[in-house]
Design a protein around this motif. Structure first.
Motif, PDB file in Angstrom:
ATOM      1  N   VAL A  70       0.862  -1.050  -0.050  1.00 57.52           N
ATOM      2  CA  VAL A  70      -0.168  -0.089  -0.079  1.00 57.52           C
ATOM      3  C   VAL A  70       0.820   1.303   0.163  1.00 57.52           C
ATOM      4  CG1 VAL A  70      -1.559   1.233   1.211  1.00 57.52           C
ATOM      5  CG2 VAL A  70      -1.841  -1.267   1.269  1.00 57.52           C
ATOM      6  N   SER A  71       0.949   2.126  -1.300  1.00 59.02           N
ATOM      7  CA  SER A  71       1.771   3.332  -1.153  1.00 59.02           C
ATOM      8  C   SER A  71       0.799   4.585  -0.852  1.00 59.02           C
ATOM      9  CB  SER A  71       2.253   3.379  -2.601  1.00 59.02           C
ATOM     10  OG  SER A  71       3.217   2.136  -2.669  1.00 59.02           O
ATOM     11  N   VAL A  72       1.293   5.360   0.031  1.00 60.33           N
ATOM     12  CA  VAL A  72       0.662   6.814   0.147  1.00 60.33           C
ATOM     13  C   VAL A  72       1.523   7.541  -0.605  1.00 60.33           C
ATOM     14  CG1 VAL A  72       0.187   8.285   1.930  1.00 60.33           C
ATOM     15  CG2 VAL A  72       0.255   5.802   2.583  1.00 60.33           C
ATOM     16  N   LYS A  73       0.570   8.189  -1.765  1.00 59.29           N
ATOM     17  CA  LYS A  73       0.920   9.169  -2.705  1.00 59.29           C
ATOM     18  C   LYS A  73       0.723  10.640  -2.114  1.00 59.29           C
ATOM     19  CE  LYS A  73       0.689   6.270  -6.799  1.00 59.29           C
ATOM     20  NZ  LYS A  73       0.081   6.184  -8.095  1.00 59.29           N
ATOM     21  N   ALA A  74       1.717  11.136  -1.781  1.00 61.23           N
ATOM     22  CA  ALA A  74       1.605  12.629  -1.214  1.00 61.23           C
ATOM     23  C   ALA A  74       2.228  13.524  -2.211  1.00 61.23           C
ATOM     24  CB  ALA A  74       2.474  12.663   0.115  1.00 61.23           C
ATOM     25  N   LEU A  75       1.754  14.739  -1.912  1.00 66.31           N
ATOM     26  CA  LEU A  75       2.154  16.024  -2.621  1.00 66.31           C
ATOM     27  C   LEU A  75       3.608  16.093  -2.513  1.00 66.31           C
ATOM     28  CD1 LEU A  75      -0.505  18.413  -1.982  1.00 66.31           C
ATOM     29  CD2 LEU A  75       0.061  17.182  -3.972  1.00 66.31           C
ATOM     30  N   PRO A  76       4.656  16.548  -3.347  1.00 65.37           N
ATOM     31  CA  PRO A  76       5.975  16.585  -3.194  1.00 65.37           C
ATOM     32  C   PRO A  76       6.174  17.591  -2.196  1.00 65.37           C
ATOM     33  CG  PRO A  76       5.356  17.689  -5.111  1.00 65.37           C
ATOM     34  CD  PRO A  76       4.036  16.987  -4.615  1.00 65.37           C
ATOM     35  N   LYS A  77       7.513  17.550  -1.496  1.00 69.09           N
ATOM     36  CA  LYS A  77       7.986  18.433  -0.423  1.00 69.09           C
ATOM     37  C   LYS A  77       8.500  19.607  -1.079  1.00 69.09           C
ATOM     38  CE  LYS A  77       9.123  14.630   2.929  1.00 69.09           C
ATOM     39  NZ  LYS A  77      10.216  14.201   3.674  1.00 69.09           N
ATOM     40  N   PRO A  78       8.681  20.709  -0.441  1.00 74.33           N
ATOM     41  CA  PRO A  78       8.939  21.979  -0.877  1.00 74.33           C
ATOM     42  C   PRO A  78      10.677  21.755  -1.321  1.00 74.33           C
ATOM     43  CG  PRO A  78       8.656  22.328   1.499  1.00 74.33           C
ATOM     44  CD  PRO A  78       8.081  20.922   1.264  1.00 74.33           C
ATOM     45  N   PRO A  79      11.060  22.423  -2.436  1.00 71.71           N
ATOM     46  CA  PRO A  79      12.569  22.328  -2.653  1.00 71.71           C
ATOM     47  C   PRO A  79      13.324  23.195  -1.518  1.00 71.71           C
ATOM     48  CG  PRO A  79      11.263  22.828  -4.543  1.00 71.71           C
ATOM     49  CD  PRO A  79      10.096  22.821  -3.415  1.00 71.71           C
TER      50      PRO A  79
END
Length: 285
Positions: A70-79
């Motif tokens: 089960v993969s949790v797809k989150a928004l990318p972190k800030p650069p």
């Protein structure tokens, strides 16, 4: 997505019919008393972490396993580490670190001039961690930030960075140039700064001549500091002078103002001012 839910279904077939349970790590999620035969549904809610779940089927003939991820797809972190590498009068080069363990498909750069209340402009589809933004205004403060974008969406922006673009020579002449005679041989010249100074005005240069048809390079020159008035002395009486004023930055000279003509007269104080075709006459001594 973070906080989402999913049901995992495991089916096993055999003779005798096997019992089925779910396991995560070394923890049994199904108690021995509740193990169903041949079919087991695991209901997961409020998921915030990617995890492997193992389905175990067992009978008197043995044990078999299958694993579901089960993969949790989150928004990318800030650069991170957004810095300004280079600046010119009209461009800024930025670099940054991804800030994400997974590859980032592309980035969005947002920027705006600090002197205005306008919304951020965007540069979309940036595939590298170094980028130059052009068409900026000279000697202006800008604010920049970067966002990583994945197939889930755009992540939060990085910490902003601010910088000022470099200087250029002024692109417009001084405004409201005026001149009049303080005496028969001393002229007072006044002006306002250019609208487009493109930098810090270091000073002004007044060109003046009695031969307006001569090239500007042959006119007499009078330099002054960044004040808005100056006097020119030792002028010849009873003559018409043409004058032009320009401002300059550390980079170079701006364009000169339109020709302004001032006429002196022997023994006069304010004798006359001619600008194009209009004449302003003063008192004569």
């Amino acid at each position: 997505m973070p906080g989402g839910s999913v049901n995992l279904t495991c089916m096993a077939v055999g003779y005798p019919m096997p019992s089925v349970k779910w396991v995560v790590g070394v923890e049994d999620l199904t108690t021995e008393d509740d193990m169903p035969l041949g079919h087991n549904v695991l209901e997961l809610t409020n998921i915030h972490q990617s995890t492997n779940y193992t389905c175990v089927a067992m009978s008197t003939l043995g044990i078999i396993e299958a694993t579901a991820q089960v993969s949790v797809k989150a928004l990318p972190k800030p650069p991170t580490s957004l810095i300004v590498m280079e600046t010119t009068a009209t461009s800024v080069t930025l670099t940054w670190d991804s800030g994400n363990p997974e590859p980032v498909p592309y980035y969005i750069i947002q920027y705006r001039a600090k002197a205005s209340d306008t919304n951020f402009q965007e540069v979309d589809g940036v595939a590298t961690t170094r980028y130059s933004i052009g068409s900026l205004s000279p000697y202006s403060e800008y604010e920049f930030r970067v966002m990583a974008v994945s197939n889930i969406g755009r992540g939060p922006p990085s910490d902003p960075v601010e910088t000022r673009t470099g200087e250029q020579a002024p692109s417009s002449p001084p405004l409201h140039v005026q001149a009049h005679m303080l005496s028969a041989s001393i002229m007072l010249v006044q002006w306002e700064p250019p609208e487009e100074s493109n930098g810090q005005i270091r000073g002004y240069r007044i060109y003046y001549t009695s031969d307006p048809d001569a090239p500007l390079s042959t006119w007499q020159k009078h330099n002054t500091d960044d004040s808005r008035l100056t006097t020119i002395s030792s002028l010849t009486t009873d003559i018409t002078y043409s004058l032009r004023v320009l401002g300059f930055t550390s980079v170079g000279d701006g364009p000169p103002s339109d020709v302004l003509q001032v006429k002196t007269q022997h023994g006069g104080e304010l004798l006359g001012m001619v600008n194009n075709t209009s004449v302003l006459a003063g008192s004569a001594g």
